[in-house]
Design a protein around this motif. Structure first.
Motif, mmCIF file in Angstrom:
data_model
loop_
_atom_site.group_PDB
_atom_site.id
_atom_site.type_symbol
_atom_site.label_atom_id
_atom_site.label_comp_id
_atom_site.label_asym_id
_atom_site.label_seq_id
_atom_site.Cartn_x
_atom_site.Cartn_y
_atom_site.Cartn_z
ATOM 1 N N ASP A 21 -1.007 -15.839 -4.775
ATOM 2 C CA ASP A 21 -0.455 -14.502 -4.543
ATOM 3 C C ASP A 21 -1.120 -13.439 -5.415
ATOM 4 O OD1 ASP A 21 1.249 -15.365 -2.559
ATOM 5 O OD2 ASP A 21 2.979 -15.578 -3.900
ATOM 6 N N ASP A 22 -1.550 -13.801 -6.624
ATOM 7 C CA ASP A 22 -2.148 -12.790 -7.501
ATOM 8 C C ASP A 22 -3.482 -12.284 -6.957
ATOM 9 O OD1 ASP A 22 -3.177 -15.358 -8.198
ATOM 10 O OD2 ASP A 22 -3.874 -14.590 -10.117
ATOM 11 N N ILE A 23 -4.254 -13.151 -6.302
ATOM 12 C CA ILE A 23 -5.522 -12.679 -5.731
ATOM 13 C C ILE A 23 -5.242 -11.802 -4.513
ATOM 14 C CG2 ILE A 23 -6.009 -14.658 -4.238
ATOM 15 C CD1 ILE A 23 -8.588 -12.716 -6.275
ATOM 16 N N LYS A 24 -4.219 -12.151 -3.740
ATOM 17 C CA LYS A 24 -3.852 -11.315 -2.593
ATOM 18 C C LYS A 24 -3.365 -9.945 -3.075
ATOM 19 C CE LYS A 24 -2.518 -15.267 0.221
ATOM 20 N NZ LYS A 24 -1.379 -15.948 0.872
ATOM 21 N N LYS A 25 -2.614 -9.938 -4.167
ATOM 22 C CA LYS A 25 -2.139 -8.678 -4.738
ATOM 23 C C LYS A 25 -3.323 -7.829 -5.197
ATOM 24 C CE LYS A 25 1.002 -6.962 -8.317
ATOM 25 N NZ LYS A 25 1.912 -7.340 -9.404
ATOM 26 N N ARG A 26 -4.307 -8.482 -5.810
ATOM 27 C CA ARG A 26 -5.509 -7.781 -6.270
ATOM 28 C C ARG A 26 -6.238 -7.151 -5.080
ATOM 29 N NH1 ARG A 26 -9.300 -9.103 -10.879
ATOM 30 N NH2 ARG A 26 -7.591 -10.468 -11.491
ATOM 31 N N LEU A 27 -6.338 -7.894 -3.976
ATOM 32 C CA LEU A 27 -7.032 -7.372 -2.796
ATOM 33 C C LEU A 27 -6.255 -6.239 -2.129
ATOM 34 C CD1 LEU A 27 -8.477 -10.668 -1.319
ATOM 35 C CD2 LEU A 27 -9.694 -8.862 -2.542
ATOM 36 N N ARG A 28 -4.939 -6.310 -2.179
ATOM 37 C CA ARG A 28 -4.138 -5.202 -1.640
ATOM 38 C C ARG A 28 -4.348 -3.929 -2.472
ATOM 39 N NH1 ARG A 28 -0.443 -9.532 -1.006
ATOM 40 N NH2 ARG A 28 -0.304 -10.105 1.182
ATOM 41 N N ARG A 29 -4.519 -4.116 -3.769
ATOM 42 C CA ARG A 29 -4.797 -2.978 -4.651
ATOM 43 C C ARG A 29 -6.155 -2.368 -4.294
ATOM 44 N NH1 ARG A 29 -4.833 -5.383 -9.685
ATOM 45 N NH2 ARG A 29 -2.663 -5.881 -9.345
ATOM 46 N N ILE A 30 -7.143 -3.230 -4.026
ATOM 47 C CA ILE A 30 -8.470 -2.752 -3.622
ATOM 48 C C ILE A 30 -8.371 -2.007 -2.293
ATOM 49 C CG2 ILE A 30 -10.759 -3.506 -2.851
ATOM 50 C CD1 ILE A 30 -10.477 -5.834 -4.924
ATOM 51 N N GLU A 31 -7.567 -2.540 -1.393
ATOM 52 C CA GLU A 31 -7.351 -1.884 -0.103
ATOM 53 C C GLU A 31 -6.793 -0.469 -0.309
ATOM 54 O OE1 GLU A 31 -5.210 -3.107 4.077
ATOM 55 O OE2 GLU A 31 -4.155 -3.600 2.216
ATOM 56 N N GLY A 32 -5.844 -0.344 -1.223
ATOM 57 C CA GLY A 32 -5.275 0.956 -1.544
ATOM 58 C C GLY A 32 -6.312 1.896 -2.145
ATOM 59 N N GLN A 33 -7.183 1.338 -2.982
ATOM 60 C CA GLN A 33 -8.245 2.157 -3.570
ATOM 61 C C GLN A 33 -9.185 2.675 -2.480
ATOM 62 O OE1 GLN A 33 -9.485 -0.937 -6.442
ATOM 63 N NE2 GLN A 33 -9.408 0.681 -7.991
ATOM 64 N N ALA A 34 -9.490 1.831 -1.502
ATOM 65 C CA ALA A 34 -10.373 2.248 -0.407
ATOM 66 C C ALA A 34 -9.730 3.381 0.394
ATOM 67 C CB ALA A 34 -10.699 1.063 0.491
ATOM 68 N N ARG A 35 -8.439 3.264 0.639
ATOM 69 C CA ARG A 35 -7.736 4.359 1.332
ATOM 70 C C ARG A 35 -7.787 5.632 0.487
ATOM 71 N NH1 ARG A 35 -4.050 0.237 2.621
ATOM 72 N NH2 ARG A 35 -2.706 0.904 0.924
ATOM 73 N N GLY A 36 -7.692 5.463 -0.827
ATOM 74 C CA GLY A 36 -7.780 6.609 -1.735
ATOM 75 C C GLY A 36 -9.136 7.295 -1.663
ATOM 76 N N VAL A 37 -10.195 6.529 -1.522
ATOM 77 C CA VAL A 37 -11.539 7.106 -1.399
ATOM 78 C C VAL A 37 -11.638 7.909 -0.103
ATOM 79 C CG1 VAL A 37 -13.990 6.573 -1.060
ATOM 80 C CG2 VAL A 37 -12.701 5.387 -2.831
ATOM 81 N N LEU A 38 -11.112 7.361 0.969
ATOM 82 C CA LEU A 38 -11.116 8.099 2.234
ATOM 83 C C LEU A 38 -10.339 9.411 2.112
ATOM 84 C CD1 LEU A 38 -10.659 5.142 4.725
ATOM 85 C CD2 LEU A 38 -12.705 6.571 4.439
ATOM 86 N N ARG A 39 -9.231 9.362 1.389
ATOM 87 C CA ARG A 39 -8.436 10.576 1.175
ATOM 88 C C ARG A 39 -9.244 11.604 0.369
ATOM 89 N NH1 ARG A 39 -4.297 8.178 -0.429
ATOM 90 N NH2 ARG A 39 -4.677 8.256 -2.657
ATOM 91 N N LEU A 40 -9.951 11.128 -0.668
ATOM 92 C CA LEU A 40 -10.795 12.033 -1.451
ATOM 93 C C LEU A 40 -11.844 12.691 -0.561
ATOM 94 C CD1 LEU A 40 -11.493 9.949 -4.704
ATOM 95 C CD2 LEU A 40 -10.002 11.945 -4.463
ATOM 96 N N MET A 41 -12.417 11.915 0.354
ATOM 97 C CA MET A 41 -13.417 12.464 1.266
ATOM 98 C C MET A 41 -12.794 13.489 2.206
ATOM 99 S SD MET A 41 -15.568 9.083 2.230
ATOM 100 C CE MET A 41 -16.953 8.576 1.236
#
Length: 88
Positions: free
Chosen positions: A7-27
């Protein structure tokens, strides 16, 4: 048999997913190149750590499996190293 991801690796990947959405928002907000690149760099670093964690956990289990079967575990170590090298 497939590998069971913790579960901790899945949580880490969900955090990365959120960061990617954040980059799109910045753009979308037309933020500076510096801000976008900084966030992309953070995503890359987080992804590298996730890869390392997955390979390390898998390697540990593979070594145990090979030893229990009475086989040489050096091949799985070499495969893990190759995975890490290819990921960069």
């Amino acid at each position: 048999m497939g590998y069971v991801y913790k579960d901790d690796i899945k949580k880490r990947l969900r955090r990365i997913e959120g960061q990617a959405r954040g980059v799109l928002r910045l753009m979308d907000e037309e933020k500076s190149c510096k801000d976008v690149v900084a966030q992309l760099s953070a995503i890359r670093n987080a992804t590298d750590k996730a890869i390392a964690q997955i390979v390390a956990e898998n390697l540990q289990q593979c070594i145990i499996d090979e030893q229990l079967a009475g086989r040489d575990s050096s091949k799985v170590v070499q495969e893990a190293i190759e995975l890490l090298v290819k990921s960069r």
